[in-house]
Design a protein around this motif. Structure first.
Motif, PDB file in Angstrom:
ATOM      1  N   TYR A 164      17.223 -47.202  47.110  1.00  0.00           N
ATOM      2  CA  TYR A 164      18.363 -46.281  47.157  1.00  0.00           C
ATOM      3  C   TYR A 164      18.960 -46.278  48.559  1.00  0.00           C
ATOM      4  O   TYR A 164      18.288 -46.632  49.541  1.00  0.00           O
ATOM      5  CB  TYR A 164      17.914 -44.852  46.841  1.00  0.00           C
ATOM      6  CG  TYR A 164      17.691 -44.544  45.379  1.00  0.00           C
ATOM      7  CD1 TYR A 164      18.560 -43.707  44.682  1.00  0.00           C
ATOM      8  CD2 TYR A 164      16.594 -45.056  44.694  1.00  0.00           C
ATOM      9  CE1 TYR A 164      18.347 -43.402  43.348  1.00  0.00           C
ATOM     10  CE2 TYR A 164      16.368 -44.761  43.362  1.00  0.00           C
ATOM     11  CZ  TYR A 164      17.250 -43.931  42.695  1.00  0.00           C
ATOM     12  OH  TYR A 164      17.036 -43.623  41.373  1.00  0.00           O
ATOM     13  N   SER A 165      20.202 -45.837  48.667  1.00  0.00           N
ATOM     14  CA  SER A 165      20.754 -45.550  49.978  1.00  0.00           C
ATOM     15  C   SER A 165      20.067 -44.297  50.503  1.00  0.00           C
ATOM     16  O   SER A 165      19.444 -43.543  49.738  1.00  0.00           O
ATOM     17  CB  SER A 165      22.264 -45.309  49.892  1.00  0.00           C
ATOM     18  OG  SER A 165      22.536 -44.129  49.130  1.00  0.00           O
ATOM     19  N   SER A 182      21.296 -41.460  51.555  1.00  0.00           N
ATOM     20  CA  SER A 182      21.860 -40.240  50.958  1.00  0.00           C
ATOM     21  C   SER A 182      21.508 -40.146  49.475  1.00  0.00           C
ATOM     22  O   SER A 182      21.215 -39.063  48.961  1.00  0.00           O
ATOM     23  CB  SER A 182      23.378 -40.207  51.142  1.00  0.00           C
ATOM     24  OG  SER A 182      23.981 -41.346  50.529  1.00  0.00           O
ATOM     25  N   GLY A 183      21.522 -41.305  48.786  1.00  0.00           N
ATOM     26  CA  GLY A 183      21.185 -41.310  47.365  1.00  0.00           C
ATOM     27  C   GLY A 183      19.734 -40.940  47.133  1.00  0.00           C
ATOM     28  O   GLY A 183      19.405 -40.204  46.195  1.00  0.00           O
ATOM     29  N   LYS A 213      19.283 -37.135  47.746  1.00  0.00           N
ATOM     30  CA  LYS A 213      19.837 -36.342  46.638  1.00  0.00           C
ATOM     31  C   LYS A 213      18.928 -36.391  45.413  1.00  0.00           C
ATOM     32  O   LYS A 213      18.645 -35.358  44.796  1.00  0.00           O
ATOM     33  CB  LYS A 213      21.231 -36.861  46.281  1.00  0.00           C
ATOM     34  CG  LYS A 213      21.927 -36.085  45.175  1.00  0.00           C
ATOM     35  CD  LYS A 213      23.314 -36.634  44.907  1.00  0.00           C
ATOM     36  CE  LYS A 213      24.005 -35.854  43.793  1.00  0.00           C
ATOM     37  NZ  LYS A 213      25.375 -36.393  43.533  1.00  0.00           N
ATOM     38  N   GLU A 214      18.449 -37.589  45.058  1.00  0.00           N
ATOM     39  CA  GLU A 214      17.593 -37.732  43.877  1.00  0.00           C
ATOM     40  C   GLU A 214      16.241 -37.072  44.118  1.00  0.00           C
ATOM     41  O   GLU A 214      15.665 -36.454  43.207  1.00  0.00           O
ATOM     42  CB  GLU A 214      17.415 -39.208  43.525  1.00  0.00           C
ATOM     43  CG  GLU A 214      16.722 -39.473  42.206  1.00  0.00           C
ATOM     44  CD  GLU A 214      17.523 -39.010  41.000  1.00  0.00           C
ATOM     45  OE1 GLU A 214      16.993 -39.103  39.884  1.00  0.00           O
ATOM     46  OE2 GLU A 214      18.688 -38.569  41.172  1.00  0.00           O
TER      47      GLU A 214
END
Length: 270
Positions: free
Chosen positions: A192-193, A195-196, A199-200
């Motif tokens: 994931y990035s 930020s991603g 968030k997850e």
């Protein structure tokens, strides 16, 4: 009030009628109601009432309020951060049975075998023979009990908070976090990035990756201090601290306790 890292893996609680308090569960825990009526309130589902001889799953990151409608006695059975169930029964096998809407605090009745299980935990606690090895065996025993005596559809409701739509992410975190030193390294491994991933992670675990990893590290240290004879210097080195003072500073910051206090079973009183 006890600090969460000084709590035993089995904790008895007695509440007077009308007594209530807010609770943030940082671990997988099973709540066994031995006597009385208990109300669990949450923003997601409002108030739910539970009776004697019911068991409820408290998932990591849940925020709720516990209130005793009548005098209540219950036990909290803390599981590992990663539920190590037996080969015949895994959470992954419950995924096809999960409902679209997540169910919080779904009760299962305590049958005679479940009551015997809780009684055995009480005996070991009273005899002061609980250890990390014994608790791991009891977790496995509990999984056999669930697999044998409860319908899989009911288990899917019971463990609904853990049956994420992104179970692969959840499983990846539990399998990978001990192999890295920082939340950033874990994010890089995930694909994931940054930020991603953040968030997850917050969506599934209810807290930030950094805070969760610090909590798991503190839990690991606490277990080593309370349930092993390892010298503190060895525990410090195993957890990335070059000195005992580094370990001590970490414990005091995360748990409000020195390593010696944790080893001696002390707890914080506010």
């Amino acid at each position: 009030m006890q600090d969460m890292f000084s709590l035993p893996f089995l904790q008895q609680m007695v509440l007077k009628g009308g007594e209530s308090f807010s609770y943030h569960s940082p671990f997988n825990e099973i709540l066994f109601i031995i006597e009385g009526q208990l109300v669990i309130s949450s923003e997601e589902e409002g108030e739910k009432k539970f009776d004697k001889d019911q068991m409820i799953f408290l998932f990591p990151g849940c925020y709720c309020r516990l209130e005793a409608e009548t005098p209540v006695t219950y036990y909290l059975f803390r599981l590992d951060e990663n539920i190590h169930f037996c080969e015949k029964f895994s959470l992954h096998k419950l995924l096809p049975l999960k409902r679209k809407q997540k169910i919080l605090f779904y009760p299962l009745p305590m049958n005679e075998r479940a009551k015997d299980f809780v009684q055995s935990l009480q005996i070991y606690e009273n005899d002061d023979i609980l250890s990390a090895e014994l608790m791991n065996m009891k977790i496995t025993e509990y999984s056999f009990l669930l697999y044998t005596y409860y319908p899989k559809e009911e288990l899917a409701r019971f463990f609904s908070p853990l049956l994420h739509d992104n179970y692969r992410f959840y499983e990846f975190v539990l399998k990978s976090y001990q192999a890295v030193k920082t939340a950033r390294e874990l994010a890089e491994l995930s694909g994931y990035s940054s930020s991603g991933f953040e968030k997850e992670f917050r969506r599934i675990f209810g807290t930030s990756p950094y805070r969760w990893m610090m909590r798991m590290k503190m839990n690991r240290i606490s277990r080593a201090l309370k349930f092993s004879d390892k010298p503190m210097k060895e525990i410090a080195e195993e957890n990335g601290f070059a000195t005992l003072s580094g370990l001590s500073d970490f414990c005091k910051k995360q748990a409000g306790l020195s390593p010696t206090m944790i080893r001696n079973g002390r707890h914080v009183t506010n």
